[in-house]
Design a protein around this motif. Structure first.
Motif, PDB file in Angstrom:
ATOM      1  N   ALA A 167       1.097  -1.071  -0.143  1.00  0.00           N
ATOM      2  CA  ALA A 167       0.895  -0.051  -0.150  1.00  0.00           C
ATOM      3  C   ALA A 167       0.637   0.914   0.018  1.00  0.00           C
ATOM      4  N   SER A 168       2.041   1.051   0.914  1.00  0.00           N
ATOM      5  CA  SER A 168       2.534   2.119   0.867  1.00  0.00           C
ATOM      6  C   SER A 168       3.633   2.407  -0.404  1.00  0.00           C
ATOM      7  N   GLN A 169       3.916   1.514  -1.064  1.00  0.00           N
ATOM      8  CA  GLN A 169       4.552   1.731  -2.913  1.00  0.00           C
ATOM      9  C   GLN A 169       3.256   2.432  -3.513  1.00  0.00           C
ATOM     10  N   VAL A 170       2.529   2.355  -3.113  1.00  0.00           N
ATOM     11  CA  VAL A 170       0.933   2.777  -4.271  1.00  0.00           C
ATOM     12  C   VAL A 170       0.716   4.107  -4.085  1.00  0.00           C
ATOM     13  N   ALA A 171       0.823   4.871  -2.468  1.00  0.00           N
ATOM     14  CA  ALA A 171       0.963   5.946  -2.158  1.00  0.00           C
ATOM     15  C   ALA A 171       1.776   6.710  -2.541  1.00  0.00           C
ATOM     16  N   VAL A 212      -7.311   2.391  11.486  1.00  0.00           N
ATOM     17  CA  VAL A 212      -6.733   4.041  11.166  1.00  0.00           C
ATOM     18  C   VAL A 212      -5.253   4.376  11.411  1.00  0.00           C
ATOM     19  N   LYS A 213      -4.830   3.768  11.945  1.00  0.00           N
ATOM     20  CA  LYS A 213      -3.398   4.578  11.917  1.00  0.00           C
ATOM     21  C   LYS A 213      -1.895   3.185  10.589  1.00  0.00           C
ATOM     22  N   ARG A 232      -0.085   5.727   7.863  1.00  0.00           N
ATOM     23  CA  ARG A 232       0.657   5.109   8.477  1.00  0.00           C
ATOM     24  C   ARG A 232       1.753   5.229   6.986  1.00  0.00           C
ATOM     25  N   ALA A 233       0.996   4.868   5.661  1.00  0.00           N
ATOM     26  CA  ALA A 233       1.179   4.245   4.537  1.00  0.00           C
ATOM     27  C   ALA A 233       1.296   5.924   3.693  1.00  0.00           C
ATOM     28  N   THR A 234       0.298   6.657   4.496  1.00  0.00           N
ATOM     29  CA  THR A 234       0.753   8.627   3.864  1.00  0.00           C
ATOM     30  C   THR A 234       1.943   8.878   4.161  1.00  0.00           C
ATOM     31  N   GLU A 235       2.263   8.763   5.174  1.00  0.00           N
ATOM     32  CA  GLU A 235       3.418   9.065   6.058  1.00  0.00           C
ATOM     33  C   GLU A 235       4.766   8.529   4.934  1.00  0.00           C
TER      34      GLU A 235
END
Length: 409
Positions: free
Chosen positions: A53-57, A166-167, A171-174
């Protein structure tokens, strides 16, 4: 000082969408950037693989960074987890001034009192929606500031969500380099974008049909009565077609999009679909009505959930504003007729209200005509409300208290 850029980030089960807007002199947001990427690591509105998810974001916010570093520092993110609840709360306080005039600190105090609710472990408050203020027993007051009275009360609707979900979004956004400006419950975002004040006054249910979830919010007399998210959506329809026809999921999705219909009785019995157009080497045809029966069965189940929610509210078939459908699932042909049949309400497909926006690029007009982009456009409007880009306009009754700070080290 209000920021000049807002980015909206909607991390959905199937698609991650991003919008960037710039504040104009009249306070309206000007659409500057709109794009989407396929999602990964997300299931039914919740992140299940933080790395993916973090890679996509990260890829999405990298495009934002190329356009505006300022927008990257003010990202509004939607929360779409089904593990969310609502509860009605009430706060009461005595007015502190001798002259009995109500000041802002009295309002803040009664709002804090309304937040004193019992929460299960690992739940956190997302929103405290102010439905009405009551001064000395007289209710239906939108803003009591400056009024006189001895006792101040507030009737609120508290929305809490599963904290780990929510976290995960935070976290993915950050990790992707974004700085969160606000976290907003998905159905409220859609309502902000697609519903007019007259619809909210009359009474309306908004239904957001995503790939993995379906959200709803109910308004009457411009007050939020209820909101929730169900763990079923358009992706379940695709899976049902794959199982029913014994074909790959990818082919089932293509058949759904090109030949799907929500009301089986409106499909001719002799209409067929050739399988080799979707599965190389496949032989034979399938009945289009049979496909429609599969689609109708699953959608009727989803609308049955919504009907039960309306019954609990005492609003089944009694919302003059009808039902408004948004999300990718709202593009299914025949779906408005099915909703009319199942919910006994006037039904329409909802689009983002374009009057609230400034648009210079005519290519962006298509996004205002697509129900899939209602949510991400609503994130920008929510952010603009929060940051008072247009002080003269009606602001949202929901105040986001930067709740993400509670989770930062």
């Amino acid at each position: 000082m209000a920021a000049h850029f807002i980015a909206g980030l909607d991390i959905g089960t199937a698609t991650t969408r991003v919008v960037v807007a710039e504040r104009q002199k009249d306070g309206r947001p000007l659409l500057r950037l709109v794009f989407s990427h396929p999602s990964q690591g997300v299931r039914k509105g919740a992140i299940t693989d933080l790395g993916e998810a973090s890679q996509v974001a990260g890829r999405a916010l990298a495009e934002v960074k190329k356009f505006s570093r300022a927008a990257l520092q003010n990202v509004y993110v939607s929360i779409g987890t089904p593990q969310a609840r609502t509860q009605v709360s009430r706060g009461i306080t005595a007015v502190s001034r001798v002259d009995a005039e109500i000041y802002q600190d009295d309002i803040d105090r009664v709002i804090r009192a309304s937040q004193a609710v019992n929460l299960p472990p690992n739940q956190m408050i997302l929103h405290n929606v102010h439905r009405e203020f009551i001064v000395d027993g007289v209710g239906d007051i939108a803003d009591p500031l400056g009024l006189s009275g001895n006792r101040l009360e507030v009737n609120t609707l508290i929305i809490d969500a599963f904290a780990p979900h929510v976290k995960g979004i935070m976290r993915a956004t950050e990790l992707a380099g974004g700085r969160i400006g606000g976290l907003i419950f998905g159905p409220l975002v859609a309502g902000r974008s697609a519903l007019s004040k007259s619809q909210k006054d009359l009474g309306v249910v908004l239904i957001d049909i995503g790939f993995g979830t379906t959200g709803l919010c109910v308004y009457e007399e411009n007050k939020l009565l209820h909101t929730s998210i169900f763990p079923a959506g358009a992706g379940n329809v695709t899976n049902d077609i794959a199982v029913g026809l014994k074909i790959p999921v990818a082919a089932a999705e293509k058949i759904k999009l090109s030949h799907g219909y929500a009301l089986a009785k409106d499909v001719g019995q002799k209409e067929t679909v050739e399988l080799d157009k979707f599965i190389p080497g496949a032989k034979g045809t399938i009945s289009r009505r049979f496909i429609a029966e599969i689609i109708e069965s699953r959608l009727a189940e989803i609308f049955d959930f919504i009907g039960n929610e309306l019954k609990l509210l005492g609003k089944a078939g009694e919302l003059p504003g009808g039902a408004v459908l948004v999300g990718g699932g709202a593009k299914m042909p025949g779906i408005t007729d099915l909703v009319k049949q199942e919910l006994k309400l006037a039904t329409q497909v909802g689009l983002a209200v374009g009057d609230e926006w400034a648009v210079e690029n005519p290519n962006f007009s298509e996004f205002f005509e697509d129900p899939e982009y209602v949510n991400v456009l609503g994130l920008v409007l929510y952010g603009a409300d929060q940051e008072k880009w247009r002080p003269s306009s009606l602001s949202s009754p929901i105040t986001i208290k930067n709740i993400f700070r509670y989770f930062l080290p």
